[in-house]
Write a protein that holds these residues in place. Structure first.
Motif, short mmCIF file in Angstrom:
data_model
loop_
_atom_site.label_atom_id
_atom_site.label_comp_id
_atom_site.label_asym_id
_atom_site.label_seq_id
_atom_site.Cartn_x
_atom_site.Cartn_y
_atom_site.Cartn_z
N VAL A 261 0.86 -1.18 0.00
CA VAL A 261 0.00 0.00 0.00
C VAL A 261 0.89 1.23 0.00
O VAL A 261 2.07 1.16 0.39
CB VAL A 261 -0.94 -0.02 1.24
N ASP A 262 0.36 2.34 -0.45
CA ASP A 262 1.10 3.61 -0.47
C ASP A 262 1.60 3.93 0.94
O ASP A 262 0.85 3.84 1.91
CB ASP A 262 0.17 4.71 -0.96
N ARG A 263 2.87 4.30 1.04
CA ARG A 263 3.46 4.60 2.34
C ARG A 263 2.68 5.68 3.08
O ARG A 263 2.53 5.64 4.31
CB ARG A 263 4.92 5.06 2.15
N ARG A 264 2.14 6.65 2.35
CA ARG A 264 1.39 7.74 2.99
C ARG A 264 0.08 7.23 3.58
O ARG A 264 -0.35 7.69 4.63
CB ARG A 264 1.14 8.86 1.97
N ILE A 265 -0.54 6.27 2.91
CA ILE A 265 -1.75 5.65 3.45
C ILE A 265 -1.40 4.90 4.74
O ILE A 265 -2.11 4.98 5.74
CB ILE A 265 -2.34 4.65 2.43
N MET A 266 -0.27 4.16 4.69
CA MET A 266 0.15 3.36 5.83
C MET A 266 0.42 4.24 7.06
O MET A 266 0.04 3.89 8.18
CB MET A 266 1.41 2.57 5.48
#
Length: 769
Positions: free
Chosen positions: A343-348
């Motif tokens: 998943v996108d690091r920013r989402i994580m």
């Protein structure tokens, strides 16, 4: 490169390496606490032993002596465990985990680093770890036994030989262990996350070129259609003129000769323009398609760089669950499935806090103590399961499930009614799913007592808000006495999204499609007044309607007032559905979200901006904000006596505290917050005061002379007049059994002085009164 820069880079590499080793050791220790076979245990021990050894060498290389000494003592303990000289026990594992936490603080936290006394304490504890062994297995007399020190030295030499085999000759002469940086392929480079984010933002901005080309192509297409219409009309005129040309009388006229002389030139010019426009349209179509493919592929490729497996976030969760369950005298194991999904690091990063809160809820509220579980016919060890699934190419689902008590629906109904979210009649019409959604209302909690860990009823509301900001949603299912499951569905990346462009009072706005349930076109006659506000019947339920222009405070469009039909966009956010009236629904399009910079970051109702294909700057609506604002602009309900308003009297609070310092401290906090306060020196005096005059809430210590806080609470709950008085216990007693005693006697909140925060106390009091 100067020496300072070299050290800085070495330390950055060291931090990355130590993080990997700490994860390896933490996961290994948690596995060793399970019932594993001898072969698997030996393999894990060897792995964590090597990690401790490598950390020791890396610390020495960057002159971090304190970490080196701790790692050396830790390595010695693991060596003893390998040689069966140290028996694993709960106390020993507790020490190991505390040491790992200390190493983390030393590496990552410049402000709260442990002092030298703490470090010395842990080193001495590790060196004398045998003191924590209750019994040792008898030694095997059939095999020669090596001393732990001798064995450790041999192991160290063996490891150092293995490590130096692949090193260049200059390093072979060094006695210090080299830094073992994470393996990096020859065709890769290391970039800072900040730099990758900057590159990604630039690539995203380039997508605007695609939108401009799309707009340009659409305009050329429209112009080409205009040319076709002109060409068609001209063909009729040209044909008529050719017929006239055959008339000899007209040919003799001067007008006729001029007209006939230019007709062929005009016809050829129109044909030429038509050919050029067709060629321009084909070129524009090719450029638009090529640009779209190149830019979409560019963004997708860079997006992949930002993708990380969930294991980066979840690797620390087993330790979190272990620490929380130990503190609460529970036995809980966590199982994680699907942690390899990316998943996108920013989402994580945004998901970290919501997931931690849900895990803490499961540990604190969901799973009972071993004794309670055995009485209920369950295994004494509770299970929390995190299951991650790829729903489709763009979305991922995270299920957090426990096998605990589940959610008490009846208790949830009572709480929702008490806080005024619903009334008794409405509860009869709501499904179980709709009632469970009440959990996400601010202030709702089913726990009997407020503690430092949970019970304030704010956490789930914040979880939902954070998930919605990511364009996701939260769902909950529960079975009483069997457990609860919270499901989070979020997109795999933050980038382009779909938005609905609407017109309100001649201004364009974008509403994110992720929050739109439906768009309607209804007659004005369908509007009905309910409690002095506009509503319509939608899906057999009453849906409140509000004008978007009113919410945004941009005036009223007289033109829209004359329309006989209403365009309504139904938005669902924060567990509420509202219909927003707009003048026109323009179109749906791809949107590139741009955050507002300071000082516009906190503009109400606006989340950011985007550029339309025409180059116009268009505000993006903040769905959560406009739902909140729509409630604020609703007609004000009459204020009940004693609730709100200028004439409302101050709430009165009684303090029971034997320490004069604590008493004055609490009194000052509460009076500064606008409460009327009286202080007493112990439980007996407080109980007498309660009999003499009315109070809205009691704040009490527990350890007091004559009558302690537990006895005071118990006496109040037995009293017919005082029985419902809210009680907050503020105490230094932090054991779980003391908190359970607080629940048993009937306290509403339990705040520990060692973790006391002024805002926490005021927040709890605000909730209770």
């Amino acid at each position: 490169m100067d020496e300072a820069e070299l050290i800085k880079r070495l330390l950055e590499t060291f931090k990355i390496e130590v993080k990997e080793h700490i994860n390896t050791i933490s996961k290994g220790l948690i596995e060793l606490e399970k019932d594993l076979d001898a072969e698997k245990s030996a393999k894990i021990l060897e792995e964590i032993y090597r990690s401790a050894h490598s950390m020791k060498g890396a610390s020495r290389a960057v002159n971090l002596t304190e970490i080196e000494q701790i790692c050396q003592a830790l390595e010695s303990c693991f060596s003893k465990m390998k040689n069966k000289e140290l028996k694993a026990s709960s106390q020993v594992f507790d020490i190991f985990h505390s040491v790992i936490n200390t190493i983390e603080l030393l590496v990552n936290n410049d402000e709260e680093k442990p002092d030298k006394d703490v470090i010395s304490h842990y080193i001495n504890t590790l060196l004398n770890i045998e003191a924590y062994q209750e019994t040792l297995p008898p030694p095997d007399t059939n095999q020669p036994k090596k001393t732990a020190v001798k064995k450790q030295q041999e192991d160290e030499k063996k490891i150092e030989k293995e490590e130096t085999k692949t090193q260049p000759k200059p390093q072979e002469e060094s006695k210090e262990a080299p830094i073992k940086t994470p393996h990096i392929k020859e065709d890769t480079i290391r970039l800072s996350s900040k730099k990758i984010d900057e590159i990604y933002l630039l690539a995203e901005e380039s997508l605007q070129v695609k939108l401009f080309h799309q707009q340009e192509f659409n305009e050329i297409k429209l112009m080409a259609e205009d040319i076709k219409r002109i060409r068609k009309a001209w063909s009729v005129v040209y044909s008529n003129i050719l017929n006239l040309k055959q008339n000899k009388d007209i040919q003799k006229e001067k007008l006729g000769s001029t007209l006939f002389a230019n007709i062929d030139t005009i016809d050829e010019s129109i044909k030429s323009v038509e050919r050029k426009f067709n060629a321009l349209q084909n070129t524009s179509r090719f450029v638009q398609n090529t640009t779209q493919n190149i830019l979409d592929n560019l963004v997708d490729e860079i997006k992949q760089v930002l993708m990380l497996p969930f294991s980066n976030l979840l690797d620390g969760f087993p330790r979190l669950v272990r620490d929380l369950s130990k503190a609460m005298h529970k036995e809980i194991e966590i199982e994680i499935v699907g942690s390899n999904i990316e998943v996108d690091r920013r989402i994580m990063e945004e998901l970290k806090d919501p997931l931690i809160h849900l895990i803490r809820n499961s540990v604190d509220h969901g799973i009972a103590t071993p004794t309670e579980r055995l009485k209920a016919g369950k295994d004494k060890k509770g299970i929390i399961n995190i299951n991650i699934q790829q729903v489709d190419a763009n979305n991922v689902k995270i299920d957090i499930k426990d096998d605990g008590r589940g959610i008490d629906i009846e208790q949830l109904k009572e709480k929702a009614i008490k806080l005024g979210h619903i009334n008794k009649e409405e509860t009869k019409q709501l499904s179980e799913e709709e009632i469970l959604k009440m959990l996400f209302k601010s202030g709702i909690t089913t726990t009997k007592i407020i503690t430092d860990i949970s019970g304030r009823g704010l956490g789930l509301a914040i979880v939902e808000e954070k998930v919605e900001k990511l364009g996701g949603k939260v769902e909950v299912k529960s079975q009483k006495d069997k457990g609860a499951t919270f499901s989070i569905i979020v997109p795999t990346s933050i980038s382009k999204t779909q938005g609905l462009v609407v017109l309100s009072n001649q201004n364009k706005y974008i509403i994110p499609v992720s929050n739109i349930l439906e768009t309607l076109r209804v007659k004005k006659s369908y509007l009905k007044k309910v409690e002095n506000r506009d509503t319509i019947q939608h899906q057999k339920k009453t849906l409140p309607i509000v004008n978007l222009a009113d919410v945004l405070q941009i005036g009223f469009n007289e033109k829209g007032k004359r329309n006989s039909f209403l365009h309504i966009v139904i938005i669902e956010s924060l567990n509420q559905r509202i219909g927003f009236v707009v003048d026109e629904i323009v179109n749906e399009q791809e949107v590139l979200f741009k955050k507002l910079n300071h000082p516009l970051q906190k503009v109400k109702n606006i989340a950011g901006v985007s550029l339309l294909g025409t180059g116009e700057i268009c505000p993006i609506i903040n769905s959560q904000d406009i739902v909140k604002s729509s409630v604020e602009i609703a007609p004000t309900m009459p204020v009940q006596k004693g609730e709100k308003g200028d004439k409302a009297t101050k709430k009165s609070i009684l303090i029971a505290e034997d320490s004069i310092t604590s008493r004055l401290f609490l009194k000052n906090i509460l009076e500064s917050a606008g409460y009327k306060v009286r202080a007493t020196i112990d439980g007996r005096e407080a109980f007498t005061a309660l009999k003499q005059e009315p109070f809205d809430l009691l704040v009490s210590d527990i350890e007091m002379p004559r009558m302690n806080g537990f006895e005071l609470t118990e006496n109040i709950r037995k009293d017919k007049v005082l029985g419902e008085l809210p009680i907050v216990l503020v105490t230094s007693l932090s054991k779980r059994e003391d908190q359970e005693k607080g629940i048993e006697v009937g306290a509403n909140a339990y705040i520990i002085k060692s973790s006391f925060e002024q805002s926490n106390l005021l927040e709890v009091i605000k909730r209770l009164i």
